[in-house]
Design a protein around this motif. Structure first.
Motif, PDB file in Angstrom:
ATOM      1  N   LEU A   1     -23.856  44.260  13.764  1.00  0.00           N
ATOM      2  CA  LEU A   1     -22.869  45.312  13.523  1.00  0.00           C
ATOM      3  C   LEU A   1     -21.689  44.632  12.838  1.00  0.00           C
ATOM      4  O   LEU A   1     -20.973  43.840  13.461  1.00  0.00           O
ATOM      5  N   SER A   2     -21.485  44.935  11.561  1.00  0.00           N
ATOM      6  CA  SER A   2     -20.499  44.211  10.744  1.00  0.00           C
ATOM      7  C   SER A   2     -19.263  45.063  10.503  1.00  0.00           C
ATOM      8  O   SER A   2     -19.364  46.269  10.272  1.00  0.00           O
ATOM      9  N   ILE A   3     -18.097  44.408  10.523  1.00  0.00           N
ATOM     10  CA  ILE A   3     -16.827  45.072  10.263  1.00  0.00           C
ATOM     11  C   ILE A   3     -16.209  44.452   9.022  1.00  0.00           C
ATOM     12  O   ILE A   3     -15.917  43.247   8.990  1.00  0.00           O
ATOM     13  N   GLY A   4     -16.041  45.282   7.966  1.00  0.00           N
ATOM     14  CA  GLY A   4     -15.492  44.764   6.718  1.00  0.00           C
ATOM     15  C   GLY A   4     -13.997  44.922   6.668  1.00  0.00           C
ATOM     16  O   GLY A   4     -13.374  45.421   7.602  1.00  0.00           O
ATOM     17  N   GLY A   5     -13.442  44.454   5.559  1.00  0.00           N
ATOM     18  CA  GLY A   5     -14.085  44.091   4.319  1.00  0.00           C
ATOM     19  C   GLY A   5     -14.378  45.293   3.435  1.00  0.00           C
ATOM     20  O   GLY A   5     -14.403  46.434   3.839  1.00  0.00           O
ATOM     21  N   ASP A   6     -14.502  44.999   2.117  1.00  0.00           N
ATOM     22  CA  ASP A   6     -14.848  46.078   1.193  1.00  0.00           C
ATOM     23  C   ASP A   6     -16.352  46.315   1.196  1.00  0.00           C
ATOM     24  O   ASP A   6     -17.122  45.569   1.810  1.00  0.00           O
ATOM     25  N   HIS A   7     -16.786  47.358   0.474  1.00  0.00           N
ATOM     26  CA  HIS A   7     -18.158  47.843   0.647  1.00  0.00           C
ATOM     27  C   HIS A   7     -19.211  46.959  -0.003  1.00  0.00           C
ATOM     28  O   HIS A   7     -20.407  47.157   0.224  1.00  0.00           O
TER      29      HIS A   7
END
Length: 349
Positions: A138-144
């Motif tokens: 489960l990743s939290i960005g940051g740009d797309h």
């Protein structure tokens, strides 16, 4: 050793790990105190994750592919802070993710802020290491752009389906003199690489102005189902959920949520805001509609703290991230035949 005894020992080991990896209780340490981690979970190194945890929450603090207002490199840090307000049980669904899966914060991918290609390689390597080690990311960005290397890591053996909630299609080809790696191109690149199945891809909430009338033609020609905001407004969120579930089916599916899918009245801290989006309440309803799918990973992107110093956008992002965590935990438990273990746990709220 008998099969029944092995199952009992495995169950006891899992129970101990579930207990060890609970979030820090707000009844013991106030939410404004302690070291900041996603959801107040324990922090471990990515190298320790395989065989130890089920779900890794990781930050990807990179905005080097942004074409409008920057700042999303600071997103993971502020979302971590805001996520201290998340408790243990989903009020709307009664899913208790930490009773279903062993979860931890594995820190941030060590991005290169001045080199897009190098950063994408680092993201792919770390997410691939986790995924091949049996860990759901489960990743939290940051740009797309971060979704592109993640999809490469997850879809290398079999193209995955995609639920894509966003104001923008992000299937453009090039920007600024032929640049192919921007936050407006990740899903075109993933389809071209054969790691994303466009016929099992649905985009929800697309809206705003376009550069040209044929801007959507490439995506539609690939078989992508676009449920734009006008269609959602006309037919309703439950319709969008049902249609998206039809498109992705039961195959392995990734979920990506861009915070700009939500109207800037509720989430102004993002680089390319578009009016007329989901309310925060509708966003919760939408995400919760994707329970019991074969979800193998997710991300929440484009929170830009400098553009909303109140921290409200980060709170929305953290709340969506918790909803995604609930989806992933339930999906994983169901794949492993452990869905009956979920308990309504309200301790430490």
């Amino acid at each position: 050793m008998s099969q029944n005894l092995k199952k009992k020992m495995d169950s006891e080991t899992r129970a101990k790990r579930l207990e060890a990896y609970q979030p820090l209780s707000g009844m013991v340490v106030p939410r404004f105190a302690g070291i900041s981690t996603f959801m107040r979970l324990p922090h471990i190194a990515p190298t320790e994750a395989p065989g130890e945890i089920d779900i890794a929450i990781l930050g990807i603090p990179f905005d080097g592919a942004t074409t409008n207002r920057p700042g999303t490199r600071l997103g993971p840090r502020q979302v971590r802070e805001a996520s201290s307000l998340m408790r243990l049980v989903n009020y709307g669904t009664h899913v208790a993710p930490y009773d279903l899966c062993v979860c931890a914060d594995v820190g941030d991918v060590p991005v290169n802020p001045i080199d897009v290609r190098d950063t994408l390689g680092r993201i792919e390597a770390e997410v691939g290491y986790l995924y091949k080690g049996g860990v759901t990311p489960l990743s939290i960005g940051g740009d797309h752009i971060i979704s592109y290397p993640i999809l490469r890591a997850l879809g290398g053996d079999q193209p995955v389906g995609l639920i894509h909630v966003d104001a923008h299609s992000d299937t453009g080809d090039t920007y600024f003199g032929g640049q192919k790696l921007t936050h407006g191109t990740p899903f075109r690149r993933a389809i071209e690489d054969g790691v994303l199945d466009p016929k099992r891809m649905v985009q929800i909430g697309i809206r705003g102005t376009m550069y040209s009338t044929d801007e959507r033609d490439w995506a539609l020609d690939q078989g992508i189902r676009i449920i734009d905001m006008e269609e959602v407004a006309e037919k309703g969120v439950p319709y969008a959920i049902a249609e998206a579930r039809r498109v992705v089916g039961n195959g392995p599916t990734y979920f990506t949520f861009d915070i700009d899918s939500i109207d800037p009245a509720f989430a102004p801290g993002t680089g390319t805001p578009e009016i007329g989006g989901f309310t925060s309440r509708e966003a919760l309803q939408l995400v919760r509609g994707f329970r019991h799918l074969n979800l193998i990973g997710a991300d929440m992107v484009e929170v830009s703290p400098p553009l909303d110093q109140s921290g409200g956008t980060a709170l929305v992002g953290a709340s969506i991230a918790f909803e995604l965590l609930c989806l992933l935990a339930e999906a994983r438990a169901e794949r492993e035949g452990r869905s009956g273990e979920n308990r309504l746990n309200v301790v430490g709220s």
